[in-house]
Write a protein that holds these residues in place. Structure first.
Motif, PDB file in Angstrom:
ATOM      1  N   GLU A  43      36.295 -45.007 -33.800  1.00 23.09           N
ATOM      2  CA  GLU A  43      36.368 -43.195 -33.889  1.00 23.09           C
ATOM      3  C   GLU A  43      36.812 -43.063 -32.505  1.00 23.09           C
ATOM      4  N   ILE A  44      36.409 -43.327 -31.417  1.00 20.46           N
ATOM      5  CA  ILE A  44      36.954 -42.925 -30.079  1.00 20.46           C
ATOM      6  C   ILE A  44      38.141 -43.273 -29.766  1.00 20.46           C
ATOM      7  N   PHE A  45      38.347 -44.707 -29.902  1.00 23.89           N
ATOM      8  CA  PHE A  45      39.404 -45.271 -29.703  1.00 23.89           C
ATOM      9  C   PHE A  45      40.716 -44.765 -30.115  1.00 23.89           C
ATOM     10  N   VAL A  46      40.555 -44.413 -31.685  1.00 25.89           N
ATOM     11  CA  VAL A  46      41.592 -44.475 -32.452  1.00 25.89           C
ATOM     12  C   VAL A  46      42.131 -43.044 -31.955  1.00 25.89           C
ATOM     13  N   ASN A  47      41.027 -41.977 -31.819  1.00 23.22           N
ATOM     14  CA  ASN A  47      41.263 -40.664 -31.427  1.00 23.22           C
ATOM     15  C   ASN A  47      42.283 -40.678 -29.926  1.00 23.22           C
ATOM     16  N   ILE A  48      41.754 -41.377 -29.117  1.00 26.54           N
ATOM     17  CA  ILE A  48      42.576 -41.495 -27.962  1.00 26.54           C
ATOM     18  C   ILE A  48      43.949 -42.104 -28.221  1.00 26.54           C
ATOM     19  N   ALA A  49      44.049 -43.113 -28.822  1.00 22.72           N
ATOM     20  CA  ALA A  49      45.445 -43.763 -29.364  1.00 22.72           C
ATOM     21  C   ALA A  49      46.088 -42.973 -30.276  1.00 22.72           C
ATOM     22  N   ASN A  50      45.608 -41.782 -30.965  1.00 26.68           N
ATOM     23  CA  ASN A  50      46.531 -40.959 -31.602  1.00 26.68           C
ATOM     24  C   ASN A  50      47.037 -39.739 -30.807  1.00 26.68           C
ATOM     25  N   TYR A  51      45.990 -39.286 -30.176  1.00 26.87           N
ATOM     26  CA  TYR A  51      46.153 -37.888 -29.615  1.00 26.87           C
ATOM     27  C   TYR A  51      46.339 -37.631 -27.860  1.00 26.87           C
ATOM     28  N   ALA A  52      45.623 -38.663 -27.126  1.00 27.07           N
ATOM     29  CA  ALA A  52      45.468 -38.562 -25.808  1.00 27.07           C
ATOM     30  C   ALA A  52      46.789 -38.209 -25.031  1.00 27.07           C
ATOM     31  N   TYR A  53      47.787 -39.174 -25.570  1.00 22.84           N
ATOM     32  CA  TYR A  53      49.044 -38.916 -24.776  1.00 22.84           C
ATOM     33  C   TYR A  53      50.341 -38.631 -25.630  1.00 22.84           C
ATOM     34  N   THR A  54      50.028 -38.009 -26.776  1.00 19.39           N
ATOM     35  CA  THR A  54      51.105 -37.899 -27.633  1.00 19.39           C
ATOM     36  C   THR A  54      52.259 -36.928 -27.007  1.00 19.39           C
ATOM     37  N   PRO A  55      53.552 -37.082 -26.848  1.00 17.38           N
ATOM     38  CA  PRO A  55      54.138 -38.175 -27.577  1.00 17.38           C
ATOM     39  C   PRO A  55      54.326 -39.504 -26.669  1.00 17.38           C
ATOM     40  N   GLU A  56      53.862 -39.215 -25.508  1.00 19.95           N
ATOM     41  CA  GLU A  56      53.726 -40.480 -24.421  1.00 19.95           C
ATOM     42  C   GLU A  56      53.003 -41.551 -24.824  1.00 19.95           C
ATOM     43  N   GLU A  57      52.751 -42.507 -24.049  1.00 14.65           N
ATOM     44  CA  GLU A  57      52.010 -43.695 -24.184  1.00 14.65           C
ATOM     45  C   GLU A  57      51.201 -43.725 -22.833  1.00 14.65           C
ATOM     46  N   GLY A  58      49.993 -44.479 -22.850  1.00 15.12           N
ATOM     47  CA  GLY A  58      49.096 -44.591 -21.814  1.00 15.12           C
ATOM     48  C   GLY A  58      48.238 -45.511 -22.141  1.00 15.12           C
ATOM     49  N   THR A  59      47.269 -45.640 -21.271  1.00 10.07           N
ATOM     50  CA  THR A  59      46.247 -46.816 -21.233  1.00 10.07           C
ATOM     51  C   THR A  59      44.620 -46.121 -21.407  1.00 10.07           C
TER      52      THR A  59
END
Length: 137
Positions: A43-59
């Motif tokens: 849950e936590i990782f998918v939220n980071i992957a989907n929302y933290a950097y949108t539309p960019e990418e990050g780690t």
């Protein structure tokens, strides 16, 4: 403390789960605890992957450690994405029919219920979310 940094993309979820599972297995956790932790980590990782950097990418960096006595597992997620506290949102009203509830929040609700402690802070330009689960005793 063991640490893993990956590109915050859902394609890396299996690697994250395996990373955490290695610690759970070395601690000889019950299957119930393993499933609870895996669900929360997903849950936590998918939220980071989907929302933290949108539309960019990050780690995202995930660290796993146990207290000195080995009884408590601590998993810390860090990202440099948009500041967001998932704990600030009200819990969904689970007494309502699914079609009458607003969308979102159920995954975090389940995470909060399955972990012994969950905390969030924004520190030094990073989202820091910590999960804690008693794995012994």
């Amino acid at each position: 403390m063991k640490e893993l940094t990956v590109l915050a993309k859902t394609d890396n979820l299996d690697e994250i789960i395996q990373f955490v599972d290695n610690e759970l297995e070395s601690a000889e956790c019950s299957m119930k605890i393993q499933m609870q932790v895996q669900l929360a980590v997903e849950e936590i990782f998918v939220n980071i992957a989907n929302y933290a950097y949108t539309p960019e990418e990050g780690t995202a960096t995930i660290s796993v450690d146990r207290t000195e006595d080995g009884a408590l597992l601590r998993i810390v997620f860090k990202d440099n994405g948009t500041p967001y506290d998932p704990l600030a949102k009200d819990d969904p009203d689970i007494t309502l029919n699914a079609k009458d509830r607003s969308i979102g929040g159920l995954g975090i609700f389940i995470t909060k219920k399955s972990m012994d402690n969950i905390s969030y802070e924004y520190k030094d330009g990073q989202n820091v979310l910590t999960l804690e689960k008693r794995i012994v005793g």
